[in-house]
Design a protein around this motif. Sequence first.
Motif, PDB file in Angstrom:
ATOM      1  N   ILE A  15     -10.867   4.471   4.531  1.00 38.16           N
ATOM      2  CA  ILE A  15     -10.300   4.964   3.255  1.00 38.16           C
ATOM      3  C   ILE A  15     -10.994   4.267   2.085  1.00 38.16           C
ATOM      4  O   ILE A  15     -11.361   4.908   1.092  1.00 38.16           O
ATOM      5  CB  ILE A  15      -8.769   4.733   3.211  1.00 38.16           C
ATOM      6  CG1 ILE A  15      -8.076   5.569   4.293  1.00 38.16           C
ATOM      7  CG2 ILE A  15      -8.216   5.079   1.828  1.00 38.16           C
ATOM      8  CD1 ILE A  15      -6.558   5.459   4.291  1.00 38.16           C
TER       9      ILE A  15
ATOM     10  N   ARG B 150      -5.376  15.021  -2.847  1.00 37.95           N
ATOM     11  CA  ARG B 150      -3.999  14.582  -3.192  1.00 37.95           C
ATOM     12  C   ARG B 150      -3.094  15.812  -3.341  1.00 37.95           C
ATOM     13  O   ARG B 150      -1.934  15.792  -2.937  1.00 37.95           O
ATOM     14  CB  ARG B 150      -3.973  13.824  -4.523  1.00 37.95           C
ATOM     15  CG  ARG B 150      -4.859  12.609  -4.624  1.00 37.95           C
ATOM     16  CD  ARG B 150      -4.280  11.403  -3.982  1.00 37.95           C
ATOM     17  NE  ARG B 150      -5.098  10.238  -4.311  1.00 37.95           N
ATOM     18  CZ  ARG B 150      -5.185   9.152  -3.565  1.00 37.95           C
ATOM     19  NH1 ARG B 150      -4.513   9.054  -2.430  1.00 37.95           N
ATOM     20  NH2 ARG B 150      -5.947   8.149  -3.917  1.00 37.95           N
TER      21      ARG B 150
ATOM     22  N   TYR C 135      -4.637  -1.269  -6.770  1.00 38.14           N
ATOM     23  CA  TYR C 135      -4.675  -0.486  -8.020  1.00 38.14           C
ATOM     24  C   TYR C 135      -3.613  -1.024  -8.993  1.00 38.14           C
ATOM     25  O   TYR C 135      -3.843  -1.104 -10.205  1.00 38.14           O
ATOM     26  CB  TYR C 135      -4.403   1.004  -7.783  1.00 38.14           C
ATOM     27  CG  TYR C 135      -5.189   1.696  -6.696  1.00 38.14           C
ATOM     28  CD1 TYR C 135      -6.433   1.228  -6.277  1.00 38.14           C
ATOM     29  CD2 TYR C 135      -4.700   2.861  -6.088  1.00 38.14           C
ATOM     30  CE1 TYR C 135      -7.146   1.892  -5.276  1.00 38.14           C
ATOM     31  CE2 TYR C 135      -5.405   3.525  -5.102  1.00 38.14           C
ATOM     32  CZ  TYR C 135      -6.616   3.033  -4.692  1.00 38.14           C
ATOM     33  OH  TYR C 135      -7.305   3.694  -3.707  1.00 38.14           O
TER      34      TYR C 135
ATOM     35  N   ALA D 148       0.834  -1.213   0.000  1.00 35.29           N
ATOM     36  CA  ALA D 148       0.000   0.000   0.000  1.00 35.29           C
ATOM     37  C   ALA D 148       0.865   1.259   0.000  1.00 35.29           C
ATOM     38  O   ALA D 148       2.078   1.205   0.199  1.00 35.29           O
ATOM     39  CB  ALA D 148      -0.897  -0.008   1.241  1.00 35.29           C
ATOM     40  N   PHE D 149       0.231   2.390  -0.188  1.00 38.97           N
ATOM     41  CA  PHE D 149       0.852   3.719  -0.081  1.00 38.97           C
ATOM     42  C   PHE D 149       0.551   4.274   1.309  1.00 38.97           C
ATOM     43  O   PHE D 149      -0.606   4.166   1.754  1.00 38.97           O
ATOM     44  CB  PHE D 149       0.238   4.651  -1.130  1.00 38.97           C
ATOM     45  CG  PHE D 149       0.545   6.106  -0.915  1.00 38.97           C
ATOM     46  CD1 PHE D 149       1.737   6.648  -1.362  1.00 38.97           C
ATOM     47  CD2 PHE D 149      -0.346   6.938  -0.245  1.00 38.97           C
ATOM     48  CE1 PHE D 149       2.025   7.996  -1.154  1.00 38.97           C
ATOM     49  CE2 PHE D 149      -0.060   8.280  -0.041  1.00 38.97           C
ATOM     50  CZ  PHE D 149       1.123   8.804  -0.487  1.00 38.97           C
TER      51      PHE D 149
ATOM     52  N   MET E  64      -1.868  10.674   8.099  1.00 42.34           N
ATOM     53  CA  MET E  64      -2.440   9.422   7.563  1.00 42.34           C
ATOM     54  C   MET E  64      -2.692   8.330   8.595  1.00 42.34           C
ATOM     55  O   MET E  64      -3.586   7.506   8.432  1.00 42.34           O
ATOM     56  CB  MET E  64      -1.559   8.882   6.439  1.00 42.34           C
ATOM     57  CG  MET E  64      -1.742   9.666   5.151  1.00 42.34           C
ATOM     58  SD  MET E  64      -1.269   8.724   3.698  1.00 42.34           S
ATOM     59  CE  MET E  64      -2.627   7.575   3.492  1.00 42.34           C
TER      60      MET E  64
ATOM     61  N   HIS F 117      -7.994   0.096   7.616  1.00 42.58           N
ATOM     62  CA  HIS F 117      -7.550   0.002   6.219  1.00 42.58           C
ATOM     63  C   HIS F 117      -6.415  -1.011   6.042  1.00 42.58           C
ATOM     64  O   HIS F 117      -6.342  -1.681   5.022  1.00 42.58           O
ATOM     65  CB  HIS F 117      -7.108   1.398   5.784  1.00 42.58           C
ATOM     66  CG  HIS F 117      -6.778   1.529   4.338  1.00 42.58           C
ATOM     67  ND1 HIS F 117      -7.661   1.237   3.328  1.00 42.58           N
ATOM     68  CD2 HIS F 117      -5.631   1.947   3.713  1.00 42.58           C
ATOM     69  CE1 HIS F 117      -7.096   1.469   2.147  1.00 42.58           C
ATOM     70  NE2 HIS F 117      -5.860   1.883   2.355  1.00 42.58           N
TER      71      HIS F 117
ATOM     72  N   SER G   8      -4.941  -1.889  -1.123  1.00 51.15           N
ATOM     73  CA  SER G   8      -5.165  -0.479  -1.454  1.00 51.15           C
ATOM     74  C   SER G   8      -4.405  -0.083  -2.717  1.00 51.15           C
ATOM     75  O   SER G   8      -4.716  -0.586  -3.784  1.00 51.15           O
ATOM     76  CB  SER G   8      -4.814   0.410  -0.265  1.00 51.15           C
ATOM     77  OG  SER G   8      -5.420   1.661  -0.465  1.00 51.15           O
ATOM     78  N   MET G   9      -3.339   0.741  -2.642  1.00 49.73           N
ATOM     79  CA  MET G   9      -2.623   1.065  -3.878  1.00 49.73           C
ATOM     80  C   MET G   9      -2.096  -0.211  -4.530  1.00 49.73           C
ATOM     81  O   MET G   9      -2.041  -0.309  -5.762  1.00 49.73           O
ATOM     82  CB  MET G   9      -1.472   2.034  -3.615  1.00 49.73           C
ATOM     83  CG  MET G   9      -0.783   2.469  -4.900  1.00 49.73           C
ATOM     84  SD  MET G   9       0.491   3.701  -4.678  1.00 49.73           S
ATOM     85  CE  MET G   9       1.868   2.696  -4.151  1.00 49.73           C
TER      86      MET G   9
HETATM   87  C1  MLT Z   1      -3.170   3.113   0.211  1.00 52.87           C
HETATM   88  O1  MLT Z   1      -3.368   2.629   1.335  1.00 52.87           O
HETATM   89  O2  MLT Z   1      -2.496   2.533  -0.638  1.00 52.87           O
HETATM   90  C2  MLT Z   1      -3.756   4.458  -0.092  1.00 52.87           C
HETATM   91  O3  MLT Z   1      -4.461   4.908   1.017  1.00 52.87           O
HETATM   92  C3  MLT Z   1      -4.599   4.425  -1.314  1.00 52.87           C
HETATM   93  C4  MLT Z   1      -5.306   5.706  -1.609  1.00 52.87           C
HETATM   94  O4  MLT Z   1      -5.034   6.713  -0.939  1.00 52.87           O
HETATM   95  O5  MLT Z   1      -6.124   5.726  -2.536  1.00 52.87           O
END
Ligand code: MLT
Length: 273
Positions: free
Chosen positions: A225, A140, A106, A36-37, A159, A251, A102-103
């Motif tokens: 999130i 962002r 993606y 994740a980010f 965060m 999360h 999460s990321m």
């Molecule tokens: C993550 O946990 O990777 C991020 O919160 C993803 C996001 O901010 O969309």
Amino acid sequence: MPAAGRLRYLEALPRGIDRARGVRSESRGTLVLIHAFPLNARMWEPQLALADRGWRVVAPQLRGVDGGDRDPPTSSMDDYAGDVIDLLDALHIHEAVIGGLSMGGYVTLAMFRHAPRYFLGMVLADTRPQADTPEGVEGRKRMLRLVSEKGVAALADEMLPKLLGDATRRDRSELTAGVRGLVLSNSTESIGGAIAALMTRPDSTPLLSTIHCPVLVLVGDEDTITPRALSEDMQRAIAGSELVVLPGAGHLSSMEQPAAFNEALARFLGHRL
Ligand code: MLT
């Protein structure tokens, strides 16, 4: 941490597997987990235990992360996806169960868009298929300003309350400090690149109906999130997929409830693959 292609990675091999005799022929399969980010591959340390169930576990560290200066940071989800595909090629992994949180989810969807042939199965944890909304993009941009003006510690302060569930923050100070450490391991530049990748990622919703491998969707019930309702929608849109909701997790469900997360993953790997 070893490196292959342009990425470093964590790896755990099933007990008794002799690399010289060939990892692929002796393990049940490979599980690739993308972080994740704004964390790094070490967030998956609790999941390396899945090697005890016969799976080779590989956790790539995305480019630029944790002092990785082999490459300039990217600003595109497709670059992250291409890097992980290159890593699989360098490790001679032709197919795997691929997933992320999460990321990392993606990136997983971006990989599937470009190279579905690598997917034996998919794991989507605390993530969503949608692109950022216009308000999300504004958020962002605020985050980019915060990091460049006040540094990574300010981002961690902002965060952490969102990344972790209430119960974790109240009762598990060591884990909270550990997550903070993972955030602080990143440079301003790599975080800036990741934020640019996050805010420009395409909508993957149309992709969901094209996924025909076994899919496990996981979500912490305290995730704010990527709330549970998004995972329920995503599970409905992917034919034959399963949803597991993890109580007492926010999360970062894989870190907050590692035993329940691993059990759900092991059951999925055992029954569906
Ligand atoms: C993550 O946990 O990777 C991020 O919160 C993803 C996001 O901010 O969309």
